[in-house]
Design an enzyme around this catalytic site. Structure first.
Site, PDB file in Angstrom:
ATOM      1  N   TYR A  39     -15.434   3.536   7.120  1.00  0.00           N
ATOM      2  CA  TYR A  39     -13.989   3.498   7.414  1.00  0.00           C
ATOM      3  C   TYR A  39     -13.727   4.156   8.770  1.00  0.00           C
ATOM      4  O   TYR A  39     -13.032   3.600   9.635  1.00  0.00           O
ATOM      5  CB  TYR A  39     -13.254   4.240   6.296  1.00  0.00           C
ATOM      6  CG  TYR A  39     -11.790   4.527   6.547  1.00  0.00           C
ATOM      7  CD1 TYR A  39     -10.850   3.511   6.587  1.00  0.00           C
ATOM      8  CD2 TYR A  39     -11.339   5.853   6.699  1.00  0.00           C
ATOM      9  CE1 TYR A  39      -9.505   3.790   6.795  1.00  0.00           C
ATOM     10  CE2 TYR A  39     -10.003   6.131   6.898  1.00  0.00           C
ATOM     11  CZ  TYR A  39      -9.090   5.098   6.940  1.00  0.00           C
ATOM     12  OH  TYR A  39      -7.761   5.372   7.140  1.00  0.00           O
TER      13      TYR A  39
ATOM     14  N   GLY B 153       0.801  -1.227   0.000  1.00  0.00           N
ATOM     15  CA  GLY B 153       0.000   0.000   0.000  1.00  0.00           C
ATOM     16  C   GLY B 153       0.828   1.269   0.000  1.00  0.00           C
ATOM     17  O   GLY B 153       2.070   1.242  -0.013  1.00  0.00           O
TER      18      GLY B 153
HETATM   19  N1  SER Z   1      -6.396   9.267   3.801  1.00  0.00           N
HETATM   20  C1  SER Z   1      -7.531   8.627   4.389  1.00  0.00           C
HETATM   21  C2  SER Z   1      -8.730   8.720   3.545  1.00  0.00           C
HETATM   22  O1  SER Z   1      -8.857   9.709   2.864  1.00  0.00           O
HETATM   23  C3  SER Z   1      -7.826   9.242   5.724  1.00  0.00           C
HETATM   24  O2  SER Z   1      -7.221   8.484   6.690  1.00  0.00           O
HETATM   25  O3  SER Z   1      -9.551   7.861   3.590  1.00  0.00           O
END
Ligand code: SER
Length: 326
Positions: free
Chosen positions: A140, A12
């Site tokens: 998330y 990643g």
């Molecule tokens: N960079 C991530 C996102 O935009 C935030 O933790 O989902």
């Protein structure tokens, strides 16, 4: 005992850079990279691991006598909204698997990244404190907020040394992000260097907390190196880099590319960003382990443009050589 690190999610955006740093720190033979599939250009020891499969994690932990796990695999904010229930399932199952394997195998330290996405509209938008109310509005964010509490639970119940940082949007030239709301801040530099128009999915004045890759890697290593007695936050530490809006980054880029053209077409990611902090208070990290960011927006812009230009030029030279050979 020698430190033996397992990185889950090593392909990643963060994993690929962190793997290199940890290999420099602990030695190549002591750092095992893993992800769903091995990439063609993969270097060093690599194991294919589907982190939803606890037996596979257990197998690799035993095979290499692992002492530390960095669990970086997750579905990010924007991508996660396409299928909320499976995002929850994947983000939580992989975390539970890591926590359980770590507990059962007496792993010394676990790193679990959280995110600014844990915050929602009931937290102050400016200088958001570490302990502000958490009511995330993406799956998330919900999975990261729950994950922080599980990290705390495993620490108080089992003494498992889980450490965590709430990452802002990460900007780096080394790798590409995928599926996040802050990804525009990487893509925009690629478009500038390619001298193409950039279409931005956020409004021009949407300010978000961001951090440069070098800073975020240093923060992660500094936290993991901190003596256990100094760690007073067992959910997750706020860490701040810089805050900016699309129009501010465009203004910086135009210092180098005056004709850089941008259009704004906000989509569903604008609603996600609108509930996230604009800036965050990282005084707990500063106090407990001396955190201080080093890169300004101007620094980041100069480095990003310089490094990406170099990469694109190298790639086109490589392509030319290949074409001439054939
Ligand atoms: N960079 C991530 C996102 O935009 C935030 O933790 O989902």
């Amino acid at each position: 005992m020698e430190t033996k690190v397992l990185i889950i999610g090593a392909n990643g955006q963060l994993g690929s850079v962190l793997t290199k740093t940890l290999r420099n720190k602990f030695g190549g033979k002591n750092v095992i990279a893993s992800d769903l599939i091995m990439q063609e250009n993969s270097e060093g020891i690599f194991e294919e691991i589907d982190a939803t499969d606890i037996c596979r994690i257990q197998e690799v932990v035993v095979q290499y006598s692992i002492t530390q796990i960095y669990h970086l695999a997750a579905i990010l904010s924007a991508k996660g909204e396409e299928n909320p229930l499976s995002t929850w399932e994947i983000n939580m199952k992989t975390l539970f698997n890591v926590l359980e394997v770590s507990r059962k195998n007496s792993i010394d330290k676990v790193f679990f990244p959280s995110s600014i996405a844990v915050y929602g509209e009931d937290a102050p938008l400016e200088n958001t404190p570490n302990d502000a109310y958490l009511n995330p509005a993406t799956v998330y964010g919900i999975s990261k907020a729950a994950g922080e509490n599980w990290a705390y639970y495993y620490f108080i119940k089992y003494g498992l040394d889980v450490r965590s940082i709430r990452y802002p949007g990460v900007i780096g030239y080394q790798s590409l992000p995928g599926g996040g709301t802050t990804d525009y801040a990487v893509d925009i530099y690629h478009k500038a260097v390619l001298e193409e128009e950039f279409s931005c999915f956020l409004n021009e004045d949407t300010t978000l907390p961001m951090i440069f890759m070098e800073d975020v890697i240093r923060a992660t290593i500094e936290l993991m190196d901190t003596p256990i007695e100094n760690i007073t936050v067992r959910t997750s530490y706020n860490v701040s880099g810089i805050s900016f809006s699309p129009s501010e980054v465009v203004a910086e880029i135009r210092k180098l590319y005056p004709d850089f053209s941008v259009n704004y077409k906000p989509d569903f990611r604008q609603d996600i960003a609108a509930r996230w902090p604009k800036s965050i208070d990282d005084s707990r990290a500063a106090k407990d382990w001396g955190w201080k960011s080093e890169y300004t927006l101007e620094d980041i812009t100069i480095i990003m443009i310089h490094k990406l230009k170099e990469q694109y030029e190298l790639n086109s030279k490589h392509l030319e050589t290949l074409l001439h050979r054939n």
